[in-house]
Design a protein around this motif. Structure first.
Motif, PDB file in Angstrom:
ATOM      1  N   VAL A 103       0.805  -1.162  -0.137  1.00 14.14           N
ATOM      2  CA  VAL A 103      -0.013   0.151  -0.110  1.00 14.14           C
ATOM      3  C   VAL A 103       0.860   1.372   0.271  1.00 14.14           C
ATOM      4  N   ALA A 104       2.038   1.110   0.692  1.00 13.60           N
ATOM      5  CA  ALA A 104       2.950   2.284   0.713  1.00 13.60           C
ATOM      6  C   ALA A 104       3.840   2.458  -0.439  1.00 13.60           C
ATOM      7  N   ALA A 105       3.720   1.412  -1.198  1.00 16.74           N
ATOM      8  CA  ALA A 105       4.842   1.601  -2.568  1.00 16.74           C
ATOM      9  C   ALA A 105       4.245   2.425  -3.405  1.00 16.74           C
ATOM     10  N   PRO A 106       5.180   3.401  -4.027  1.00 19.99           N
ATOM     11  CA  PRO A 106       4.831   4.353  -5.177  1.00 19.99           C
ATOM     12  C   PRO A 106       4.271   3.579  -6.352  1.00 19.99           C
ATOM     13  N   GLY A 107       2.891   4.016  -6.847  1.00 16.99           N
ATOM     14  CA  GLY A 107       2.360   3.631  -7.911  1.00 16.99           C
ATOM     15  C   GLY A 107       1.657   2.355  -7.582  1.00 16.99           C
ATOM     16  N   ALA A 108       1.575   1.862  -6.614  1.00 13.02           N
ATOM     17  CA  ALA A 108       0.714   0.666  -6.388  1.00 13.02           C
ATOM     18  C   ALA A 108      -0.724   0.870  -6.184  1.00 13.02           C
ATOM     19  N   GLU A 109      -1.556   0.267  -6.593  1.00 12.81           N
ATOM     20  CA  GLU A 109      -3.417   0.582  -6.688  1.00 12.81           C
ATOM     21  C   GLU A 109      -3.789  -0.653  -5.915  1.00 12.81           C
ATOM     22  N   VAL A 110      -4.502  -0.349  -4.967  1.00  5.07           N
ATOM     23  CA  VAL A 110      -5.159  -1.389  -4.084  1.00  5.07           C
ATOM     24  C   VAL A 110      -6.609  -1.556  -4.964  1.00  5.07           C
ATOM     25  N   LEU A 111      -6.625  -2.930  -5.178  1.00  4.39           N
ATOM     26  CA  LEU A 111      -7.990  -3.491  -5.680  1.00  4.39           C
ATOM     27  C   LEU A 111      -8.956  -4.161  -4.654  1.00  4.39           C
ATOM     28  N   GLU A 112      -8.348  -4.857  -3.873  1.00  2.00           N
ATOM     29  CA  GLU A 112      -9.075  -5.797  -2.830  1.00  2.00           C
ATOM     30  C   GLU A 112      -7.949  -5.517  -1.629  1.00  2.00           C
ATOM     31  N   GLU A 113      -8.521  -5.535  -0.554  1.00  2.00           N
ATOM     32  CA  GLU A 113      -7.893  -5.556   0.606  1.00  2.00           C
ATOM     33  C   GLU A 113      -7.894  -6.845   1.326  1.00  2.00           C
ATOM     34  N   PRO A 114      -6.878  -7.331   1.983  1.00  2.00           N
ATOM     35  CA  PRO A 114      -6.858  -8.779   2.679  1.00  2.00           C
ATOM     36  C   PRO A 114      -8.168  -9.149   3.138  1.00  2.00           C
ATOM     37  N   ALA A 115      -8.628 -10.078   2.598  1.00  2.00           N
ATOM     38  CA  ALA A 115     -10.033 -10.765   3.208  1.00  2.00           C
ATOM     39  C   ALA A 115      -9.986 -12.346   2.943  1.00  2.00           C
ATOM     40  N   ASN A 116     -11.071 -13.241   3.583  1.00  2.00           N
ATOM     41  CA  ASN A 116     -11.068 -14.478   3.603  1.00  2.00           C
ATOM     42  C   ASN A 116     -12.015 -14.676   2.440  1.00  2.00           C
ATOM     43  N   ARG A 117     -11.552 -15.546   1.487  1.00  2.00           N
ATOM     44  CA  ARG A 117     -12.521 -15.805   0.204  1.00  2.00           C
ATOM     45  C   ARG A 117     -13.364 -17.107   0.448  1.00  2.00           C
ATOM     46  N   PRO A 118     -14.592 -17.210  -0.173  1.00  2.00           N
ATOM     47  CA  PRO A 118     -15.520 -18.140  -0.029  1.00  2.00           C
ATOM     48  C   PRO A 118     -14.650 -19.635  -0.432  1.00  2.00           C
ATOM     49  N   TRP A 119     -13.717 -19.668  -1.214  1.00  2.00           N
ATOM     50  CA  TRP A 119     -13.091 -20.701  -1.819  1.00  2.00           C
ATOM     51  C   TRP A 119     -11.816 -21.122  -0.860  1.00  2.00           C
ATOM     52  N   GLY A 120     -11.892 -20.408   0.400  1.00  2.00           N
ATOM     53  CA  GLY A 120     -10.911 -21.009   1.497  1.00  2.00           C
ATOM     54  C   GLY A 120      -9.613 -20.004   1.450  1.00  2.00           C
ATOM     55  N   ALA A 121      -9.317 -19.461   0.524  1.00  2.00           N
ATOM     56  CA  ALA A 121      -7.955 -18.436   0.548  1.00  2.00           C
ATOM     57  C   ALA A 121      -8.205 -17.311   1.204  1.00  2.00           C
ATOM     58  N   ARG A 122      -6.946 -16.561   1.719  1.00  2.00           N
ATOM     59  CA  ARG A 122      -7.312 -15.567   2.298  1.00  2.00           C
ATOM     60  C   ARG A 122      -6.013 -14.634   1.455  1.00  2.00           C
ATOM     61  N   ASP A 123      -6.579 -13.447   0.898  1.00  2.00           N
ATOM     62  CA  ASP A 123      -5.587 -12.900  -0.288  1.00  2.00           C
ATOM     63  C   ASP A 123      -6.040 -11.480  -0.373  1.00  2.00           C
ATOM     64  N   ALA A 124      -5.259 -10.683  -1.114  1.00  2.00           N
ATOM     65  CA  ALA A 124      -5.352  -9.416  -1.461  1.00  2.00           C
ATOM     66  C   ALA A 124      -5.126  -9.162  -3.051  1.00  2.00           C
ATOM     67  N   VAL A 165      -1.841  -8.011  -9.311  1.00  2.00           N
ATOM     68  CA  VAL A 165      -0.829  -8.842  -8.461  1.00  2.00           C
ATOM     69  C   VAL A 165      -1.640  -9.236  -7.428  1.00  2.00           C
ATOM     70  N   ARG A 166      -2.036 -10.785  -7.162  1.00  2.00           N
ATOM     71  CA  ARG A 166      -2.570 -11.037  -6.077  1.00  2.00           C
ATOM     72  C   ARG A 166      -1.630 -11.872  -5.115  1.00  2.00           C
ATOM     73  N   ILE A 167      -1.785 -11.577  -3.784  1.00  2.00           N
ATOM     74  CA  ILE A 167      -1.142 -12.133  -2.798  1.00  2.00           C
ATOM     75  C   ILE A 167      -1.892 -12.803  -1.870  1.00  2.00           C
ATOM     76  N   ASP A 168      -1.581 -14.194  -1.465  1.00  2.00           N
ATOM     77  CA  ASP A 168      -2.326 -14.920  -0.735  1.00  2.00           C
ATOM     78  C   ASP A 168      -1.538 -15.304   0.499  1.00  2.00           C
ATOM     79  N   GLN A 169      -2.222 -15.723   1.707  1.00  2.00           N
ATOM     80  CA  GLN A 169      -1.559 -15.912   3.068  1.00  2.00           C
ATOM     81  C   GLN A 169      -0.998 -17.404   2.917  1.00  2.00           C
TER      82      GLN A 169
END
Length: 134
Positions: A98-119, A129-133
């Protein structure tokens, strides 16, 4: 017969901005950098999977003008394939992103219905870019 992933390519329009995001923010290590005909190819790896390379390159690098223009247009629209990372601490990683220059947040970290926690974010070039736990 064994087949494994050895690398992925990510198109970027500004290699310096991409380095700030992938190296300085996400913590990847630069393994190699090649400059040729005004373009750069930057190879990065993660500490946990150093055998898998991520190559940052520009749309026109090593391509015809026509193909480079087509890829640059898709990149500008954010229509290229996503890259997915796994972090051992998603929330801490997300705060750095979030603090990186030029990065745009699309989805904050959340638990997904398919079992993943990602952003989900866009890097400075507009790549998804998706990042999962992990």
């Amino acid at each position: 017969m064994t087949v494994s992933l050895s690398g992925v390519h990510v198109l970027v329009d500004d290699p310096d901005a991409a380095l700030v995001f992938y190296r300085d923010t996400l913590g990847l290590t630069v393994r190699n950098e090649v400059a040729h005909d005004g373009f750069r190819w930057i190879t990065l790896v993660t500490d946990s999977q150093p055998e898998i390379t991520i190559v940052l390159s520009q749309p026109h690098a090593g391509r015809s003008r026509e193909d480079g223009d087509a890829l640059a247009a898709l990149l500008a629209k954010g229509e290229l394939q996503m890259i997915q990372f796994r972090a051992d601490d998603l929330d801490a990683t997300f705060e750095k992103v979030v603090a990186a220059p030029g990065a745009e947040v699309l989805e904050e970290p959340a638990n997904r219905p398919w079992g993943a926690r990602d952003a989900a974010v866009r890097d400075p070039a507009g790549n998804l870019v998706r990042i999962d736990q992990g």
